[in-house]
Design a protein around this motif. Structure first.
Motif, PDB file in Angstrom:
ATOM      1  N   ASP A   1       0.831  -1.205   0.000  1.00 47.21           N
ATOM      2  CA  ASP A   1       0.000   0.000   0.000  1.00 47.21           C
ATOM      3  C   ASP A   1       0.864   1.253   0.000  1.00 47.21           C
ATOM      4  OD1 ASP A   1      -2.144  -1.686   0.095  1.00 47.21           O
ATOM      5  OD2 ASP A   1      -2.715  -1.246   2.162  1.00 47.21           O
ATOM      6  N   ASN A   2       0.637   2.102  -1.007  1.00 46.67           N
ATOM      7  CA  ASN A   2       1.331   3.378  -1.172  1.00 46.67           C
ATOM      8  C   ASN A   2       2.828   3.229  -1.452  1.00 46.67           C
ATOM      9  OD1 ASN A   2      -1.105   4.857  -0.514  1.00 46.67           O
ATOM     10  ND2 ASN A   2      -0.724   4.278   1.621  1.00 46.67           N
TER      11      ASN A   2
ATOM     12  N   TRP B   1       1.556   0.256  -5.026  1.00 48.33           N
ATOM     13  CA  TRP B   1       0.408   0.874  -5.695  1.00 48.33           C
ATOM     14  C   TRP B   1      -0.107   2.057  -4.858  1.00 48.33           C
ATOM     15  CZ3 TRP B   1      -0.528  -4.776  -5.422  1.00 48.33           C
ATOM     16  CH2 TRP B   1      -0.946  -5.209  -4.154  1.00 48.33           C
ATOM     17  N   PRO B   2      -0.769   3.032  -5.498  1.00 47.16           N
ATOM     18  CA  PRO B   2      -1.145   4.290  -4.835  1.00 47.16           C
ATOM     19  C   PRO B   2      -2.507   4.240  -4.141  1.00 47.16           C
ATOM     20  CG  PRO B   2      -1.586   4.467  -7.158  1.00 47.16           C
ATOM     21  CD  PRO B   2      -0.972   3.099  -6.963  1.00 47.16           C
ATOM     22  N   PHE B   3      -2.770   3.194  -3.405  1.00 48.86           N
ATOM     23  CA  PHE B   3      -4.031   3.068  -2.677  1.00 48.86           C
ATOM     24  C   PHE B   3      -3.854   2.068  -1.550  1.00 48.86           C
ATOM     25  CE2 PHE B   3      -4.054   0.335  -6.464  1.00 48.86           C
ATOM     26  CZ  PHE B   3      -4.257  -0.919  -5.907  1.00 48.86           C
ATOM     27  N   ASN B   4      -4.850   2.005  -0.670  1.00 48.84           N
ATOM     28  CA  ASN B   4      -4.850   1.049   0.428  1.00 48.84           C
ATOM     29  C   ASN B   4      -5.822  -0.081   0.113  1.00 48.84           C
ATOM     30  OD1 ASN B   4      -3.076   2.414   2.376  1.00 48.84           O
ATOM     31  ND2 ASN B   4      -4.690   3.966   2.454  1.00 48.84           N
TER      32      ASN B   4
ATOM     33  N   ASP C   1       5.828   3.568   3.917  1.00 52.39           N
ATOM     34  CA  ASP C   1       5.412   4.971   3.980  1.00 52.39           C
ATOM     35  C   ASP C   1       4.909   5.328   5.373  1.00 52.39           C
ATOM     36  OD1 ASP C   1       3.017   3.463   3.836  1.00 52.39           O
ATOM     37  OD2 ASP C   1       1.940   5.228   3.111  1.00 52.39           O
ATOM     38  N   ASP C   2       4.958   4.362   6.291  1.00 50.82           N
ATOM     39  CA  ASP C   2       4.429   4.542   7.646  1.00 50.82           C
ATOM     40  C   ASP C   2       5.583   4.678   8.635  1.00 50.82           C
ATOM     41  OD1 ASP C   2       3.148   4.493  10.067  1.00 50.82           O
ATOM     42  OD2 ASP C   2       1.968   2.692   9.661  1.00 50.82           O
TER      43      ASP C   2
ATOM     44  N   HIS D   1       5.268  10.020  -1.353  1.00 51.73           N
ATOM     45  CA  HIS D   1       3.931   9.791  -1.911  1.00 51.73           C
ATOM     46  C   HIS D   1       3.948   9.262  -3.338  1.00 51.73           C
ATOM     47  CE1 HIS D   1       2.215  11.635   1.623  1.00 51.73           C
ATOM     48  NE2 HIS D   1       2.874  12.762   1.408  1.00 51.73           N
ATOM     49  N   GLN D   2       5.108   9.268  -3.977  1.00 51.86           N
ATOM     50  CA  GLN D   2       5.192   8.803  -5.362  1.00 51.86           C
ATOM     51  C   GLN D   2       5.451   7.308  -5.453  1.00 51.86           C
ATOM     52  OE1 GLN D   2       7.455  10.331  -3.659  1.00 51.86           O
ATOM     53  NE2 GLN D   2       9.518   9.694  -4.211  1.00 51.86           N
ATOM     54  N   GLY D   3       5.467   6.597  -4.325  1.00 49.53           N
ATOM     55  CA  GLY D   3       5.782   5.176  -4.333  1.00 49.53           C
ATOM     56  C   GLY D   3       7.282   4.953  -4.334  1.00 49.53           C
TER      57      GLY D   3
END
Length: 211
Positions: free
Chosen positions: A45-46, A49-52, A154-155, A174-176
């Protein structure tokens, strides 16, 4: 004579540009990247791919080879750089792993398959629980020490838990995940005595070289 000079100069410039682009494309371009992790671990996630996954309504709808929708008809795609990045890391001999605390193992696995990423992944630990349990499972299966693992997330709240295991951790934007993130991780591996660092102001965290 002047024309010959211009042509030669043009070829030299093109060659230099080509070398610089190739260097930027390779994760081993910098001399600091000589020591590398055996396993690179991603939270999808993130990062991939750009979603959860928790926000995806299932079952998935596969319209065709390249169009994947959820039940709300939202199209699902990986970050555009990810496929090439994972392919290159796999080709260069790194084992890759995906870990997730989500309940929906099947959807994660389906998306990895639909996005043609499964072929690069050696380990998948996708289930609820403490994130360190996922890494421990990879450690037991691979018999590779935590100190030879690179974790990208990202966490920032998960960084400290991984740091306690002795892993190198990189916080992704945020761009992966990008090649710059990978190079940053390789740079940390090249330091002799890495030390964990975290900034409350910027939420930036990673292992840093001890001065």
């Amino acid at each position: 004579m002047c024309s010959v000079y211009v042509v030669v100069t043009w070829f030299i410039c093109v060659a230099i540009i080509h070398l610089n682009v190739s260097a930027l494309d390779s994760p081993y371009a910098s001399p600091e990247a000589l020591i590398r992790p055996a396993i690179i671990i991603f939270n999808p996630d993130n990062i991939i791919w750009p979603f959860n996954i928790a926000d995806v309504t299932t079952p998935l709808i596969r319209k065709n080879e390249n169009v994947i929708l959820d039940q709300s008809y939202k199209q699902l795609k990986p970050f555009r750089q990810v496929s090439r990045l994972l392919a290159e890391l796999h080709k260069l001999g790194h084992q890759l792993a995906v870990i997730s605390q989500c309940h929906d193992n099947q959807t994660v696995c389906d998306l990895l398959s639909f996005f043609h990423l499964n072929q690069f992944i050696s380990y998948r630990e996708i289930y609820p629980g403490n994130i360190t349990e996922h890494v421990e499972a990879i450690y037991l299966k691979s018999e590779i020490d935590y100190g030879d693992m690179l974790y990208l997330t990202d966490d920032y709240e998960k960084i400290a838990d991984m740091a306690n295991l002795g892993m190198v951790c990189i916080l992704v934007g945020h761009q992966g995940v990008t090649m710059s993130d990978i190079k940053r991780g390789f740079h940390v591996f090249s330091t002799e005595s890495p030390e964990y660092s975290y900034s409350e102001d910027t939420h930036e965290s990673s292992y840093l070289h001890k001065e």
